[in-house]
Scaffold this active site. Sequence first.
Site, PDB file in Angstrom:
ATOM      1  N   LYS A 199      37.889  51.504 -15.537  1.00  0.00           N
ATOM      2  CA  LYS A 199      38.308  50.246 -14.931  1.00  0.00           C
ATOM      3  C   LYS A 199      39.270  50.521 -13.767  1.00  0.00           C
ATOM      4  O   LYS A 199      39.115  49.991 -12.687  1.00  0.00           O
ATOM      5  CB  LYS A 199      38.976  49.377 -16.000  1.00  0.00           C
ATOM      6  N   GLU A 205      42.363  61.571 -17.896  1.00  0.00           N
ATOM      7  CA  GLU A 205      41.277  62.271 -18.600  1.00  0.00           C
ATOM      8  C   GLU A 205      39.951  62.097 -17.853  1.00  0.00           C
ATOM      9  O   GLU A 205      39.218  63.056 -17.604  1.00  0.00           O
ATOM     10  CB  GLU A 205      41.108  61.714 -20.021  1.00  0.00           C
ATOM     11  N   GLY A 260      39.740  46.598 -21.023  1.00  0.00           N
ATOM     12  CA  GLY A 260      38.989  47.827 -21.302  1.00  0.00           C
ATOM     13  C   GLY A 260      38.272  47.796 -22.639  1.00  0.00           C
ATOM     14  O   GLY A 260      37.094  48.152 -22.749  1.00  0.00           O
ATOM     15  N   ARG A 261      38.964  47.330 -23.674  1.00  0.00           N
ATOM     16  CA  ARG A 261      38.361  47.339 -25.018  1.00  0.00           C
ATOM     17  C   ARG A 261      37.413  46.167 -25.246  1.00  0.00           C
ATOM     18  O   ARG A 261      36.884  46.009 -26.347  1.00  0.00           O
ATOM     19  CB  ARG A 261      39.466  47.408 -26.085  1.00  0.00           C
ATOM     20  N   GLU A 346      44.821  48.487 -30.589  1.00  0.00           N
ATOM     21  CA  GLU A 346      45.429  48.463 -29.245  1.00  0.00           C
ATOM     22  C   GLU A 346      45.786  47.015 -28.888  1.00  0.00           C
ATOM     23  O   GLU A 346      46.709  46.767 -28.122  1.00  0.00           O
ATOM     24  CB  GLU A 346      44.471  49.068 -28.195  1.00  0.00           C
ATOM     25  N   HIS A 377      31.895  59.821 -51.391  1.00  0.00           N
ATOM     26  CA  HIS A 377      32.114  61.188 -51.873  1.00  0.00           C
ATOM     27  C   HIS A 377      33.339  61.788 -51.214  1.00  0.00           C
ATOM     28  O   HIS A 377      33.478  63.007 -51.128  1.00  0.00           O
ATOM     29  CB  HIS A 377      30.859  62.026 -51.614  1.00  0.00           C
ATOM     30  N   LYS A 497      51.611  58.563 -21.030  1.00  0.00           N
ATOM     31  CA  LYS A 497      50.926  59.041 -19.815  1.00  0.00           C
ATOM     32  C   LYS A 497      51.954  59.582 -18.827  1.00  0.00           C
ATOM     33  O   LYS A 497      51.763  60.640 -18.228  1.00  0.00           O
ATOM     34  CB  LYS A 497      50.153  57.901 -19.141  1.00  0.00           C
TER      35      LYS A 497
HETATM   36  O1  F6P Z   1      45.229  54.063 -22.076  1.00  0.00           O
HETATM   37  C1  F6P Z   1      44.624  52.968 -22.627  1.00  0.00           C
HETATM   38  C2  F6P Z   1      43.573  52.420 -21.726  1.00  0.00           C
HETATM   39  O2  F6P Z   1      44.167  51.740 -20.685  1.00  0.00           O
HETATM   40  C3  F6P Z   1      42.601  51.532 -22.490  1.00  0.00           C
HETATM   41  O3  F6P Z   1      43.079  50.263 -22.654  1.00  0.00           O
HETATM   42  C4  F6P Z   1      41.389  51.656 -21.649  1.00  0.00           C
HETATM   43  O4  F6P Z   1      40.238  51.234 -22.321  1.00  0.00           O
HETATM   44  C5  F6P Z   1      41.397  53.130 -21.362  1.00  0.00           C
HETATM   45  O5  F6P Z   1      42.763  53.446 -21.184  1.00  0.00           O
HETATM   46  C6  F6P Z   1      40.602  53.585 -20.175  1.00  0.00           C
HETATM   47  O6  F6P Z   1      41.010  52.971 -18.993  1.00  0.00           O
HETATM   48  P1  F6P Z   1      40.119  53.026 -17.702  1.00  0.00           P
HETATM   49  O7  F6P Z   1      38.844  52.325 -17.990  1.00  0.00           O
HETATM   50  O8  F6P Z   1      40.923  52.342 -16.644  1.00  0.00           O
HETATM   51  O9  F6P Z   1      39.881  54.471 -17.361  1.00  0.00           O
END
Ligand code: F6P
Length: 529
Positions: A199, A205, A260-261, A346, A377, A497
């Site tokens: 987003k 990452e 995002g979620r 979250e 199990h 972060k």
């Molecule tokens: O760090 C949490 C977050 O902001 C989530 O809410 C989101 O889904 C994820 O990181 C990834 O964010 P982006 O889509 O901006 O890379």
Amino acid sequence: MSWKNIAKQSERMKKTNIRELFENNPQRPTQFSSQAVDLFFDFSKHIIDDESLKALQAFAKERELCEGISKMFSGQKINVTENRSVLHTALRKPKSESLIVDGQDVVADVHAVLARMRDFSVALRNGSITGANGQVIKHVVNIGIGGSDLGPVMAFEALKHYVTKDLDFHFVSNVDGADIHEVLIKIDPASTLFIVASKTFTTSETMTNANTAKTWLADNLGTSFDPNNHFVALSTNAKLVSKFGITEDRTFGFWDWVGGRFSLESAIGLSTMIAIGPEAFDEMLSGFHSMDEYFAKTDIENNVVVTMALLTIWYRNFFDAQSHAVLPYENYLKRFPAYLQQLLMESNGKSVTVDGEKVEYQTSPIYWGEPGTNGQHSFHQMLHQGTALVPVDFLFGAKPVTEIGNHHTLLLANVLAQSSVLAFGKTAEEIAAEGTKPELVEHKVMPGNRPSTVIIYPKLTASVLGQLVALYEHITLVQGILWNVGSFDQWGVELGKVVAGSITPALENGDTTSLDPATASLVTKIRNY
Ligand code: F6P
């Protein structure tokens, strides 16, 4: 006022148990069950009766739940700390509808992007989109994390049966290089498409993995490498996408009102659409929409979403339940619990109210789960005889996606057995009456009185998946309204972060002066290996 009444009701209900509730009222299965679109809900095995449920519903009304729901659907800025609307429901509205927010028809915007996603998916699936040297794309790699990964992976796994066999799909999320390494060794650069799903297009990452992919392509394809042949971007940040080297026609946008979620059915769902095809994706959207309609139009007393959220409050705040298990008896739903963890925790893992006041009650429980029967199990021992009360959601299809021998009958027998044993248990007398050695009786006692909701769908399809996801999205909203927390921001993830950003150079150059003493010592230790 209602809160006190719920407390009173819970004290009363703690004096009874599920067995007794059934003895006194054998009609519970019909009285406490409900249908929402294609999903059937059995709430009969909860420590609840009419009076206690009414007390919970009165609380929902006192919290002005209906108004809160309408605020979301109509696009009011209920994400207060970020001053944003929360409109994932607009992502699945049919084209014939409209929703004007800030003078803009957001439904028209959604369908414009969907149309481009469809064209792209069809072209990729029929081989007319090629990579360097005109090679047909064979591998699709989604790079994203959090909502930009969990939704796509979960949906891919859930709908695997419906996925095209002409393409291979891979998902990379972790900044641990092992994640991308294991994908890169399996794929061929000239026939790979990377989908960079972010987003913000700033997530460390994702951008690290995207840059690694870019370097790998450049190293392998040499002069024939053009990022545009091997990347698409799913993002709200057109500027950074273009800086990365991806052009507008390869960018699928969405809007700040998609959290995002809550983004699976936005452009973030491109890998899903490519995998299952646009028609099945449309079915998923209509599944979502049908649950939206049900949720928005059903009164509090009959609304399963509200009941599920109220039950969370009931056990979390009045029975001290610290966690909640979601156990799909559907192997295809193996990533569903992980997806729900982000969605629910979250969103509602907060300790201040919307107005920033410290809350004086517990908020989100820990959500966790694994598919059955595997869990039986493993951790079910604790569910049955442990000291913690863990409410469970059992989910399964009446019919299997793939019918093989009597597997499904056995699966069904197991899920029904688990829910039954959790609720009704087995007493010391019953165990002794079976001739069990006296010294073993206490070990074998099954306490019972452990609540679970049984959710049955006809068969796992794209539409059913949409309904299931929408169900938990709306549970998230209702919980947030009831706890009075802001469900749509996530400030708690930010500091980590920033701190990681300051530790990175210290790991590289050994200058630990800006770090806290514990971290500084660990950095030094690591550098000495
Ligand atoms: O760090 C949490 C977050 O902001 C989530 O809410 C989101 O889904 C994820 O990181 C990834 O964010 P982006 O889509 O901006 O890379």
